[in-house]
Design a protein around this motif. Structure first.
Motif, mmCIF file in Angstrom:
data_model
loop_
_atom_site.group_PDB
_atom_site.id
_atom_site.type_symbol
_atom_site.label_atom_id
_atom_site.label_comp_id
_atom_site.label_asym_id
_atom_site.label_seq_id
_atom_site.Cartn_x
_atom_site.Cartn_y
_atom_site.Cartn_z
ATOM 1 N N THR A 26 0.810 -1.217 0.000
ATOM 2 C CA THR A 26 0.000 0.000 0.000
ATOM 3 C C THR A 26 0.843 1.267 0.000
ATOM 4 O O THR A 26 0.446 2.282 -0.570
ATOM 5 C CB THR A 26 -0.949 0.019 1.213
ATOM 6 O OG1 THR A 26 -0.192 -0.117 2.429
ATOM 7 C CG2 THR A 26 -1.966 -1.112 1.133
ATOM 8 N N ARG A 27 2.014 1.233 0.623
ATOM 9 C CA ARG A 27 2.819 2.447 0.751
ATOM 10 C C ARG A 27 3.906 2.594 -0.299
ATOM 11 O O ARG A 27 4.422 3.693 -0.492
ATOM 12 C CB ARG A 27 3.469 2.493 2.147
ATOM 13 C CG ARG A 27 2.470 2.579 3.284
ATOM 14 C CD ARG A 27 3.164 2.807 4.613
ATOM 15 N NE ARG A 27 2.225 2.786 5.719
ATOM 16 C CZ ARG A 27 2.570 3.007 6.986
ATOM 17 N NH1 ARG A 27 3.824 3.276 7.283
ATOM 18 N NH2 ARG A 27 1.660 2.952 7.947
ATOM 19 N N CYS A 28 4.253 1.510 -0.955
ATOM 20 C CA CYS A 28 5.347 1.569 -1.934
ATOM 21 C C CYS A 28 4.893 1.278 -3.355
ATOM 22 O O CYS A 28 5.642 1.530 -4.302
ATOM 23 C CB CYS A 28 6.451 0.583 -1.547
ATOM 24 S SG CYS A 28 7.144 0.878 0.082
ATOM 25 N N GLY A 29 3.697 0.715 -3.526
ATOM 26 C CA GLY A 29 3.197 0.455 -4.869
ATOM 27 C C GLY A 29 3.870 -0.699 -5.580
ATOM 28 O O GLY A 29 3.830 -0.780 -6.813
ATOM 29 N N LEU A 30 4.487 -1.615 -4.834
ATOM 30 C CA LEU A 30 5.154 -2.755 -5.471
ATOM 31 C C LEU A 30 4.142 -3.774 -5.974
ATOM 32 O O LEU A 30 3.033 -3.873 -5.442
ATOM 33 C CB LEU A 30 6.094 -3.450 -4.471
ATOM 34 C CG LEU A 30 7.546 -2.977 -4.434
ATOM 35 C CD1 LEU A 30 7.628 -1.514 -4.001
ATOM 36 C CD2 LEU A 30 8.367 -3.858 -3.497
ATOM 37 N N ARG A 31 4.534 -4.513 -6.981
ATOM 38 C CA ARG A 31 3.767 -5.692 -7.369
ATOM 39 C C ARG A 31 3.973 -6.753 -6.292
ATOM 40 O O ARG A 31 5.014 -6.801 -5.636
ATOM 41 C CB ARG A 31 4.223 -6.213 -8.730
ATOM 42 C CG ARG A 31 3.994 -5.226 -9.879
ATOM 43 C CD ARG A 31 4.484 -5.800 -11.200
ATOM 44 N NE ARG A 31 4.272 -4.861 -12.292
ATOM 45 C CZ ARG A 31 5.136 -3.917 -12.641
ATOM 46 N NH1 ARG A 31 6.279 -3.792 -11.981
ATOM 47 N NH2 ARG A 31 4.874 -3.090 -13.644
ATOM 48 N N ILE A 32 3.001 -7.645 -6.130
ATOM 49 C CA ILE A 32 3.092 -8.663 -5.089
ATOM 50 C C ILE A 32 4.322 -9.541 -5.302
ATOM 51 O O ILE A 32 4.996 -9.940 -4.341
ATOM 52 C CB ILE A 32 1.796 -9.514 -5.037
ATOM 53 C CG1 ILE A 32 1.885 -10.553 -3.918
ATOM 54 C CG2 ILE A 32 1.482 -10.143 -6.371
ATOM 55 C CD1 ILE A 32 2.058 -9.993 -2.531
ATOM 56 N N SER A 33 4.666 -9.835 -6.553
ATOM 57 C CA SER A 33 5.838 -10.674 -6.825
ATOM 58 C C SER A 33 7.118 -9.994 -6.351
ATOM 59 O O SER A 33 8.020 -10.650 -5.816
ATOM 60 C CB SER A 33 5.931 -10.997 -8.313
ATOM 61 O OG SER A 33 5.936 -9.809 -9.085
ATOM 62 N N SER A 34 7.201 -8.688 -6.524
ATOM 63 C CA SER A 34 8.390 -7.957 -6.075
ATOM 64 C C SER A 34 8.446 -7.873 -4.559
ATOM 65 O O SER A 34 9.530 -7.963 -3.959
ATOM 66 C CB SER A 34 8.404 -6.551 -6.675
ATOM 67 O OG SER A 34 8.554 -6.585 -8.080
ATOM 68 N N ALA A 35 7.287 -7.697 -3.922
ATOM 69 C CA ALA A 35 7.245 -7.590 -2.460
ATOM 70 C C ALA A 35 7.681 -8.898 -1.803
ATOM 71 O O ALA A 35 8.466 -8.910 -0.852
ATOM 72 C CB ALA A 35 5.851 -7.203 -1.998
ATOM 73 N N LEU A 36 7.176 -10.016 -2.323
ATOM 74 C CA LEU A 36 7.511 -11.308 -1.727
ATOM 75 C C LEU A 36 8.963 -11.706 -1.996
ATOM 76 O O LEU A 36 9.532 -12.514 -1.253
ATOM 77 C CB LEU A 36 6.569 -12.387 -2.256
ATOM 78 C CG LEU A 36 5.088 -12.216 -1.881
ATOM 79 C CD1 LEU A 36 4.250 -13.308 -2.512
ATOM 80 C CD2 LEU A 36 4.907 -12.213 -0.366
ATOM 81 N N ALA A 37 9.559 -11.125 -3.024
ATOM 82 C CA ALA A 37 10.937 -11.462 -3.380
ATOM 83 C C ALA A 37 11.962 -10.531 -2.739
ATOM 84 O O ALA A 37 13.148 -10.592 -3.074
ATOM 85 C CB ALA A 37 11.097 -11.430 -4.899
ATOM 86 N N LEU A 38 11.537 -9.659 -1.824
ATOM 87 C CA LEU A 38 12.467 -8.714 -1.206
ATOM 88 C C LEU A 38 13.627 -9.443 -0.530
ATOM 89 O O LEU A 38 13.434 -10.429 0.186
ATOM 90 C CB LEU A 38 11.737 -7.861 -0.168
ATOM 91 C CG LEU A 38 10.852 -6.728 -0.704
ATOM 92 C CD1 LEU A 38 10.028 -6.119 0.419
ATOM 93 C CD2 LEU A 38 11.696 -5.656 -1.397
ATOM 94 N N ASP A 39 14.827 -8.933 -0.757
ATOM 95 C CA ASP A 39 16.004 -9.482 -0.098
ATOM 96 C C ASP A 39 15.970 -9.154 1.390
ATOM 97 O O ASP A 39 15.373 -8.148 1.810
ATOM 98 C CB ASP A 39 17.279 -8.886 -0.703
ATOM 99 C CG ASP A 39 17.569 -9.431 -2.095
ATOM 100 O OD1 ASP A 39 17.052 -10.524 -2.413
ATOM 101 O OD2 ASP A 39 18.293 -8.764 -2.847
ATOM 102 N N PHE A 40 16.671 -9.976 2.173
ATOM 103 C CA PHE A 40 16.757 -9.708 3.609
ATOM 104 C C PHE A 40 17.360 -8.316 3.851
ATOM 105 O O PHE A 40 16.895 -7.567 4.701
ATOM 106 C CB PHE A 40 17.608 -10.784 4.295
ATOM 107 C CG PHE A 40 17.719 -10.603 5.779
ATOM 108 C CD1 PHE A 40 16.753 -11.106 6.628
ATOM 109 C CD2 PHE A 40 18.797 -9.908 6.321
ATOM 110 C CE1 PHE A 40 16.848 -10.920 7.999
ATOM 111 C CE2 PHE A 40 18.899 -9.719 7.688
ATOM 112 C CZ PHE A 40 17.926 -10.231 8.537
ATOM 113 N N GLY A 41 18.380 -7.960 3.091
ATOM 114 C CA GLY A 41 19.005 -6.647 3.233
ATOM 115 C C GLY A 41 18.462 -5.648 2.241
ATOM 116 O O GLY A 41 19.211 -5.095 1.428
ATOM 117 N N CYS A 42 17.173 -5.395 2.292
ATOM 118 C CA CYS A 42 16.508 -4.553 1.282
ATOM 119 C C CYS A 42 16.532 -3.066 1.623
ATOM 120 O O CYS A 42 16.059 -2.254 0.832
ATOM 121 C CB CYS A 42 15.068 -5.013 1.090
ATOM 122 S SG CYS A 42 14.085 -4.975 2.607
#
Length: 311
Positions: A26-42
Motif C-alpha cells: 500500500t505504501r510503496c506500490g510494489l507488485r506482489i511478486s516484487s514484495a515477496l521477493a524482497l532481499d533480507f538486506g533490502c
C-alpha cells in the motif's frame, strides 16, 4: 482504503509478516511478486540518512528503489529480527516461507499471502459503501498508490520513477483514470455557494470539459479548509481571507465539521466585538454568519448519517 489502513485493523493480522507485506504494497506500490521477493538486506540510505526500499522489479527484470518513511523502515527491521530468531544463520529473503524451509531461503508463495489476505479481510469485515464484503487483489494497491500520487499533483515523471515504469504511457493511463474518477464524484457531489444555493454542473453541455478543467485546477491548487475556490485560473483573488463572502466560493457536506467550527468562531468574534463596540467588525462578520447559516443548512440535507452499534 480507510478500513484497510486503520491501525486497529492492521493490528488484527495474525502474522506480522502478512501485516508488513500489506504495508509494503500500500505504501510503496510494489507488485506482489516484487514484495515477496524482497532481499533480507533490502534497506538502503542516502547521504542524508533517508531510508529506501530496494527491490527487484520482477516484470522489468531489474533493480529499483522507492523512498519509505521511518515507520516502514522500523517495521522492516522488526521483520529482520524475527527472521533471525528463527534462522540464526541468516536468510536471503525478507519473507521466508514459515514451514518446510530449513534454510530459510524459500520465499513466501503468492498464493499463501492471498489466502492470508482473504482471511484478514473477512476478520476485519472490510466492506464497500453498500456494506457488502469486498474482494481485493494485491495489485489494486499499486493502482491506489499511483492514483494518490497523481491526486497530490506529483509530476508524472516522478510517479513514473516511483512505479519504475519503462515509459510514460502507463503513468498517463493512471492520470486519466484518476481524473475521470474525481470528475465523476465531483459531478455527483452536493455543491453549495455562499447564498445556500445548490450549484450544478452540466457535464454534457458545451462548457462541460472546460468547466471541469477550471474546477480541477481549483481543487488542486486552491482547495480551502472549508470548501473550494471556483475562480477562473487566469484571475488572482481580490478577496484575501474573505472566502465566505466571495461569490465564487463553493462547499459541500464533506466540509460541515469545518463550517460548524467556523460558525462557532464567528459567533465568538461577534460577541467579543459587540462588547468592545467594534461595530464594523460586527457588521462584516454578521454577513459571514448569515452565509455560513445558509450553506450549513443546505449542506446538512445531504449529510451522511452516522450509525453506531448498540453494543
Amino acid at each position: 482504503m480507510a478500513q484497510i489502513e486503520a491501525p486497529a485493523n492492521l493490528d488484527r493480522w495474525p502474522d506480522p509478516a502478512g501485516r508488513l507485506i500489506t504495508l509494503v504494497l500500500t505504501r510503496c506500490g510494489l507488485r506482489i511478486s516484487s514484495a515477496l521477493a524482497l532481499d533480507f538486506g533490502c534497506l538502503l540510505h542516502d547521504g542524508q540518512g533517508a531510508p529506501y526500499l530496494r527491490y527487484f522489479n520482477t516484470k522489468m527484470r531489474r533493480e529499483a528503489a522507492v523512498p519509505i518513511d521511518d515507520e516502514l523502515e522500523a517495521a522492516i527491521r522488526d521483520q529482520q529480527r524475527r527472521v533471525l530468531d528463527q534462522w540464526p544463520g541468516g536468510t536471503t529473503c525478507l519473507f521466508p516461507r514459515p514451514r518446510a524451509n530449513i534454510s530459510g531461503n524459500l520465499a513466501l508463495a503468492d498464493g499463501t499471502y492471498r489466502r492470508m489476505l482473504g482471511r484478514w479481510l473477512a476478520t476485519c469485515e472490510i466492506h464497500d459503501e453498500h456494506g457488502r464484503p469486498v474482494h481485493l487483489t494485491p495489485h489494486q494497491w499499486r493502482h491506489t498508490f499511483a492514483c494518490r500520487l497523481i491526486n497530490r499533483d506529483v509530476p508524472q515523471e516522478v510517479v513514473r520513477v516511483l512505479l519504475d515504469h519503462d515509459s510514460h504511457r502507463m503513468t498517463a493511463h493512471y492520470a486519466k483514470i484518476t481524473d475521470q474518477t474525481v470528475r465523476r464524484h465531483w459531478e455527483q457531489a452536493t455543491k453549495v455557494n455562499i447564498k445556500g444555493e445548490r450549484v450544478t454542473l452540466d457535464p454534457d453541455g458545451p462548457l462541460g470539459q472546460a468547466q471541469w478543467a477550471k474546477t480541477r485546477y481549483g481543487m488542486a491548487t486552491q482547495t480551502l479548509s472549508n470548501g473550494y475556490c471556483g475562480l477562473p485560473v487566469q484571475k488572482s483573488c481580490p478577496h484575501a481571507n474573505a472566502c465566505l463572502t466571495c461569490p465564487v466560493f463553493l462547499t459541500g457536506p464533506e466540509f460541515l465539521p469545518e463550517l460548524r467550527e467556523q460558525r462557532h468562531r464567528t459567533l465568538t468574534l461577534i460577541d467579543v466585538s459587540t462588547g468592545k463596540g467594534h461595530s464594523r467588525v460586527v457588521e462584516m462578520n454578521q454577513q459571514v454568519l448569515a452565509n455560513l447559516d445558509r450553506m450549513i443548512g443546505e449542506a446538512e440535507k445531504d449529510e451522511p448519517e452516522i450509525t453506531t452499534d448498540a453494543g
